[in-house]
Design an enzyme around this catalytic site. Structure first.
Site, short mmCIF file in Angstrom:
data_model
loop_
_atom_site.label_atom_id
_atom_site.label_comp_id
_atom_site.label_asym_id
_atom_site.label_seq_id
_atom_site.Cartn_x
_atom_site.Cartn_y
_atom_site.Cartn_z
NE ARG A 81 -22.38 -2.97 3.24
CZ ARG A 81 -21.47 -3.47 2.41
NH1 ARG A 81 -20.61 -4.35 2.84
NH2 ARG A 81 -21.41 -3.11 1.15
CE LYS B 103 -4.37 1.36 2.03
NZ LYS B 103 -5.56 0.88 2.70
CD GLU C 168 -19.69 -1.60 7.64
OE1 GLU C 168 -19.79 -2.68 7.00
OE2 GLU C 168 -18.78 -0.78 7.43
C1 LIG Z 1 -19.23 -1.10 3.92
C2 LIG Z 1 -18.02 -0.24 4.01
N1 LIG Z 1 -17.48 0.01 5.23
C3 LIG Z 1 -16.38 0.79 5.33
C4 LIG Z 1 -15.80 1.33 4.23
C5 LIG Z 1 -14.62 2.26 4.37
N2 LIG Z 1 -13.41 1.71 3.71
C6 LIG Z 1 -13.03 2.12 2.52
S1 LIG Z 1 -11.68 1.34 1.97
C7 LIG Z 1 -11.56 0.44 3.38
C8 LIG Z 1 -10.44 -0.53 3.54
C9 LIG Z 1 -10.39 -1.48 2.41
O1 LIG Z 1 -9.31 -2.36 2.57
P1 LIG Z 1 -8.86 -3.26 1.35
O2 LIG Z 1 -10.05 -3.86 0.72
O3 LIG Z 1 -7.82 -4.17 1.83
O4 LIG Z 1 -8.29 -2.22 0.30
P2 LIG Z 1 -6.94 -1.35 0.38
O5 LIG Z 1 -7.38 0.04 0.68
O6 LIG Z 1 -6.06 -1.90 1.45
O7 LIG Z 1 -6.35 -1.47 -0.95
C10 LIG Z 1 -12.60 0.77 4.26
C11 LIG Z 1 -12.78 0.19 5.60
C12 LIG Z 1 -16.41 1.05 2.98
N3 LIG Z 1 -15.93 1.57 1.84
N4 LIG Z 1 -17.49 0.27 2.90
#
Ligand SMILES: Cc1ncc(C[n+]2csc(CCOP(=O)(O)OP(=O)(O)O)c2C)c(N)n1
Length: 511
Positions: free
Chosen positions: A394, A281, A366
């Protein structure tokens, strides 16, 4: 170097770039992403991590015929740049500009609108079924992060797609991070898979597979028949294999050649395949590599130092919540706090540091967060679920079925309620009043100041039933906030803000 990107004006142009120049193309893309997000803000670290993966996917796929589904979609900046939006990319997250997430209305190359996590595998399942019913032959690829794999919907999708036996590729983009460090058993499992193997080993095995498949289609077909021997050559990913999904990996997610070859191999195998790709990342920008959480979603910053252009001065509602919930936790040992992968964003960092045993990051889950809170509350605890308004959507049924109907004392601390700005429509917190206020036993409160927010949190702790406190992003109303806010809130009691004789404006919070 410096002009490869100019040759990419429409989808599929990346295929014209000679293989040996692709690392330079990746550098140019990173420079562009860095330059635009430093001005407009945006999801920098996730997008920097997927540059090579996106280039490889674009060389393997044909746009817009093939369908590429990004999970969350915050990592899709390179995809946008490679699909004819290079110039528009400067308008990222601006009024009238392009979105920070995939949008079907923006490009035919965006297969599905996203913003919330863990949806990609289910979408892919729908698309492969539609392909079968229509008799078409487009490729379908879903890219899901290890963080997004903590969401329950992802498992529902895997469970379904695993028994379809349709050709589909799921790319697991594993950077060990959600917004903060990824948590949970699956994160531990992926860690073990990474530890028990190394990329070099896999690469060697992949070469063998490729050399054989290069001999011809006949041998490629024989790959299907020799599933078991392939299994021995690759690093095991039994979890996925047992679900009916063939596993390949882990693979270096920054080696374009290897990624392209792996995709080609995966494309020749019949049935669902999961490619486990390891990325960093923030890759290529030292400040983002060092602090991937801070650069996950960032306001405008100076490229040379990584510092924000505008440093936050005013106290926000999130700050008020952060202090109030910590003080509440100090006063009452039955207070527990829950986040769905948003510790920093919801203001729970302080509480988590002070009461690690009473703090729970459940992953991007969630629905589980709410039902988990129901279980805690039914056993005598006073859970505070800190969550963004848009993501609580959700968990609608869990709020009704697992909390409100049982009249359990769960407090929902709902941040980012109302209009939130640049993340766009998927992130606006505009539905919570509608989806909460009709729920039996639920008390909904809207603080007018940080002080009041604290008071409401203390009120909720004493209240016999579920409560929701919704507050906006930002600081308006929080300027006056001085203490942790223990000032008493009296249920149903009105406060006269302005006296007059012509018009009466009533605003109700609580019911
Ligand atoms: C339902 C939901 N909850 C929380 C989020 C906030 N959120 C956006 S990206 C993320 C982390 C995603 O991690 P990953 O899938 O590993 O992607 P990375 O950013 O590490 O590439 C979160 C918690 C979201 N987009 N959707």
């Amino acid at each position: 170097m410096g002009n490869l990107l100019e040759k990419i004006n429409q989808p599929n142009d990346v295929k014209k770039i000679p293989e040996e120049q692709l690392p330079n193309l990746a550098k140019e893309i990173r420079k562009k992403i860095l330059s635009v997000t430093s001005k407009n803000g945006g999801h920098l670290a996730s997008s920097l991590g997927t540059v090579e993966l996106t280039i490889a996917l674009h060389r393997f796929m044909e746009f817009p015929k093939d369908k590429l589904i990004w999970d969350v979609g915050h990592q899709s900046y390179t995809h946008k740049i490679l699909t004819g939006r290079r110039e528009q990319f400067a308008t990222l997250r601006q009024k009238e500009g392009i979105s920070g997430f995939p949008k079907r209305s923006e490009s035919v190359c965006d297969a599905f609108d996203t913003g919330h996590s863990s949806t990609s595998v289910s979408v892919a399942a729908g698309m492969v079924k539609a392909r079968e019913l229509k008799g078409t032959d487009e490729k379908v690829v879903a890219v899901i992060g290890d963080g997004s794999l903590s969401g329950g919907l992802a498992y529902e999708g895997l469970n379904n797609i695993g028994h379809f036996n349709s050709n589909v590729i799921i790319v697991l983009n594993d950077n060990e991070m959600s917004i903060s460090k990824n948590v949970g058993s699956m994160a531990n499992y992926l860690g073990k898979v990474r530890m028990s193997s190394n990329y070099i080993g896999f690469k060697g095995n992949l070469e063998q597979v490729l050399n054989r498949s290069a001999i011809g289609e006949k041998l490629a077909k024989s790959l299907k028949k020799t599933k078991d021997s392939i299994k021995q050559m690759i690093i095991p990913g039994e979890f996925f294999t047992e679900l009916g999904i063939q596993y390949f990996g882990p693979l270096d997610g920054h080696n374009i050649g290897d990624l392209e070859h792996a995709l080609e191999v995966a494309g020749k195998i019949s049935g669902p395949v999961l490619l486990h790709v390891v990325t960093k990342k923030g890759k290529g920008y030292r400040f983002a590599e060092a602090e991937p959480s801070r650069f996950h979603g960032i306001d405008p910053f100076r490229v040379s130092t990584g510092e924000l252009v505008l440093t936050k001065k005013k106290r926000t509602f999130t700050d008020a919540f952060s202090e109030a919930v910590t003080t509440l936790g100090e006063a009452h040992s039955d207070v527990v706090a829950i986040t769905a992968a948003m510790t920093g964003g919801t203001g729970l960092t302080k509480f988590s540091g002070k009461f690690p045993e009473r703090f729970f990051d459940v992953g991007i889950a969630e629905e589980h967060a709410v039902t988990f809170a129901g279980g805690l509350a039914a056993s005598g605890m006073r859970p505070v679920v800190a969550v963004y308004s848009t993501f609580l959507q959700r968990a609608y049924d869990q709020i009704i079925h697992d909390v409100a109907m049982c009249r359990l004392p769960v407090t929902f601390a709902i941040d980012r309620a109302g209009i939130v700005g640049n993340d766009g429509e998927t992130h606006q917190g505009v539905f919570d009043l509608a989806y909460l206020s009709h729920i039996p036993n639920m008390t909904v409160m809207v603080p007018a100041s940080g002080d009041e927010l604290g008071g409401m949190l203390w009120f909720a702790h004493e209240w016999d039933g579920p409560t929701a406190i919704r507050y906006p992003r930002g600081s308006r109303g929080c300027e006056t906030y001085k203490t942790c806010g223990t000032s008493p809130i009296v249920y149903g009691k009105a406060e006269v803000l302005e006296k007059g004789s012509d018009v009466a404006i009533l605003f109700l919070h609580g019911r």
